[in-house]
Design a protein around this motif. Structure first.
Motif, PDB file in Angstrom:
ATOM      1  N   UNK A   1       0.848  -1.193   0.000  1.00 49.59           N
ATOM      2  CA  UNK A   1       0.000   0.000   0.000  1.00 49.59           C
ATOM      3  C   UNK A   1       0.882   1.240   0.000  1.00 49.59           C
ATOM      4  N   UNK A   2       0.541   2.180  -0.870  1.00 52.93           N
ATOM      5  CA  UNK A   2       1.295   3.426  -0.970  1.00 52.93           C
ATOM      6  C   UNK A   2       0.339   4.558  -1.288  1.00 52.93           C
TER       7      UNK A   2
ATOM      8  N   UNK B   1      -7.182  14.783   2.354  1.00 53.67           N
ATOM      9  CA  UNK B   1      -6.420  13.575   2.658  1.00 53.67           C
ATOM     10  C   UNK B   1      -5.979  12.898   1.370  1.00 53.67           C
ATOM     11  N   UNK B   2      -4.744  12.424   1.365  1.00 54.23           N
ATOM     12  CA  UNK B   2      -4.241  11.712   0.197  1.00 54.23           C
ATOM     13  C   UNK B   2      -4.865  10.318   0.143  1.00 54.23           C
ATOM     14  N   UNK B   3      -4.979   9.786  -1.042  1.00 56.89           N
ATOM     15  CA  UNK B   3      -5.607   8.484  -1.260  1.00 56.89           C
ATOM     16  C   UNK B   3      -4.556   7.383  -1.264  1.00 56.89           C
ATOM     17  N   UNK B   4      -4.753   6.378  -0.415  1.00 53.30           N
ATOM     18  CA  UNK B   4      -3.847   5.235  -0.370  1.00 53.30           C
ATOM     19  C   UNK B   4      -4.350   4.148  -1.308  1.00 53.30           C
ATOM     20  N   UNK B   5      -3.444   3.571  -2.070  1.00 56.97           N
ATOM     21  CA  UNK B   5      -3.802   2.524  -3.021  1.00 56.97           C
ATOM     22  C   UNK B   5      -2.754   1.426  -2.968  1.00 56.97           C
ATOM     23  N   UNK B   6      -3.136   0.281  -3.511  1.00 57.78           N
ATOM     24  CA  UNK B   6      -2.202  -0.843  -3.638  1.00 57.78           C
ATOM     25  C   UNK B   6      -2.193  -1.266  -5.101  1.00 57.78           C
ATOM     26  N   UNK B   7      -1.021  -1.309  -5.740  1.00 63.65           N
ATOM     27  CA  UNK B   7      -0.956  -1.734  -7.133  1.00 63.65           C
ATOM     28  C   UNK B   7      -1.126  -3.246  -7.246  1.00 63.65           C
TER      29      UNK B   7
END
Length: 415
Positions: free
Chosen positions: A302-303, A317-323
């Motif tokens: 997750x980044x 708020x920044x959005x956290x995602x996982x590639x």
């Protein structure tokens, strides 16, 4: 004498009233059916009156028969009016049949993805020098081909997960880097008499010389550090990280790329990760509308999404995602790198359940459904309860009086 003759004339003639009565009796009414045989001419008054009674009884019986038939028909229609009519085909709608199946039915969610290539490979130099040649962007470098040139000398690419970190020659200690080298010599066709292990033997030395000679490299029987580069597989060059003519030093990134295998990159929210696993099957819809099956190959850490970094500047708020990387099966024609695709990811699945085409379901009141089962020349309605709906396969999970192999009605026009 004359008186007797006159009397006989009077006796032999009929009175006018009697003649009228005989005509009325002997005339047959025109309304009587022609199939009724005419009565014989009566000779007495009793026979004439008996004929009238016979015709009256016949007409009465016929009337009662007709009235009874009508009454029975009305009673039958009234009695059957509460029964549910047998299903009839809708006029103008072509019908076909499909089999009831026992199958795996999955509920899926559509997410957006980007078409690209699997893997992310970096080519790092292990010695200093001037870059004299770089591979073309978009080209593919396979085993034994030059990855780049340093000081005019080609640096071949070999397959392996471990980077080069020492010179390889006779007398070197056993190691996995020796094993990688021997595997490549064998794959290139120069591994005769070479035992593929971690030991650099004389067989390895002579095999290495034969390969260097064929590849028009300096024939030494050894590999100095920086004279070959190891990457996990063939690399499709995605871009340069330096320029021709630049001076590079060990550890510097020179070229980056991917594998040759088409893949799809999807960004998922952390809350969605528990629903997926590496190896799960997915369905990808390509830009031309065709679909390909795929599997989840890798789930990254997750980044923070790079596109949402700017949001932090405004207080959001920044959005956290996982590639998530998805590999595709089969060949993808007219491949468009970085094209947008749709990915159908399984969120819930039921295995080995009774399933019918979704087009076979007929809606009923109160949210219920039914299907029409075709058995020989007969058709009957069967109520069913629905479970999961699989949009990618067009099948629906159902429970009811159905068995695999039965035939159910579906629209025949493909709708």
């Amino acid at each position: 004498m004359h008186g007797r003759i006159e009397q006989e004339r009077q006796d032999s003639g009929n009175h006018p009233e009697e003649l009228r009565q005989e005509r009325q009796v002997d005339e047959v009414p025109t309304s009587v059916s022609s199939t009724t045989p005419p009565a014989a001419p009566p000779t007495t008054e009793r026979r004439r009156s008996g004929g009238r009674r016979g015709r009256t009884v016949l007409v009465t019986v016929l009337a009662l028969a007709v009235t009874g038939a009508v009454g029975w028909g009305v009673m039958r229609v009234t009695t059957n009016s509460t029964a549910r009519p047998a299903p009839t085909a809708t006029p103008g709608l072509a019908l076909a049949t499909a089999k009831v199946e026992q199958a795996d039915v999955a509920e899926r969610r559509l997410v957006n993805g980007t078409l690209g290539y699997a893997g992310a490979y970096n080519v790092i130099v292990s010695r200093s020098g001037v870059v004299t040649r770089l591979p073309a962007v978009g080209s593919t470098i396979t085993r034994g081909k030059a990855a780049y040139e340093i000081d005019g000398a080609r640096v071949p690419l070999l397959y392996g997960d471990r980077p080069a970190w020492r010179d390889l020659c006779l007398g070197v200690s056993n190691g996995l880097d020796v094993l990688q080298l021997e595997r490549n010599l064998k794959a290139l066709g120069y591994g005769k008499n070479v035992t593929v292990d971690r030991h650099f033997s004389y067989a390895t030395y002579y095999a290495l010389r034969r390969w260097q000679k064929a590849a028009k490299l300096k024939v030494t029987g050894q590999v100095p550090l920086g004279h070959v580069v190891f990457v996990p597989a063939a690399i499709r060059v995605g871009g340069w990280d330096t320029k021709v003519g630049s001076v590079v030093v060990p550890g510097q990134l020179i070229v980056h790329g991917t594998s040759r295998a088409p893949a799809v990159l999807v960004q998922l929210a952390p809350a969605e990760l528990p629903q997926i696993r590496v190896g799960d099957q997915v369905v990808v819809t390509l830009p031309d509308g065709k679909t390909r099956k795929g599997r989840i190959r890798n789930i990254g850490a997750v980044a923070v999404d790079a596109d949402t970094h700017a949001a932090t500047d405004s207080g959001a708020a920044a959005k956290s995602v996982a590639p998530v990387t998805i590999s595709l099966t089969g060949k993808v024609r007219a491949f468009l790198d970085q094209a947008q695709v749709q990915v159908s990811i399984v969120t819930q699945q039921h295995k080995k359940v009774i399933a019918v085409p979704m087009t076979a379901l007929l809606a009923r009141p109160l949210g219920m459904y039914e299907v029409v089962v075709v058995e020989g020349g007969s058709r009957r309605r069967v109520p069913v309860k629905t479970g999961l709906f699989d949009e990618s396969t067009g099948m629906a999970e159902v429970t009811g009086d159905l068995k695999p192999g039965m035939l159910v009605e579906v629209p025949g026009d493909g709708s």
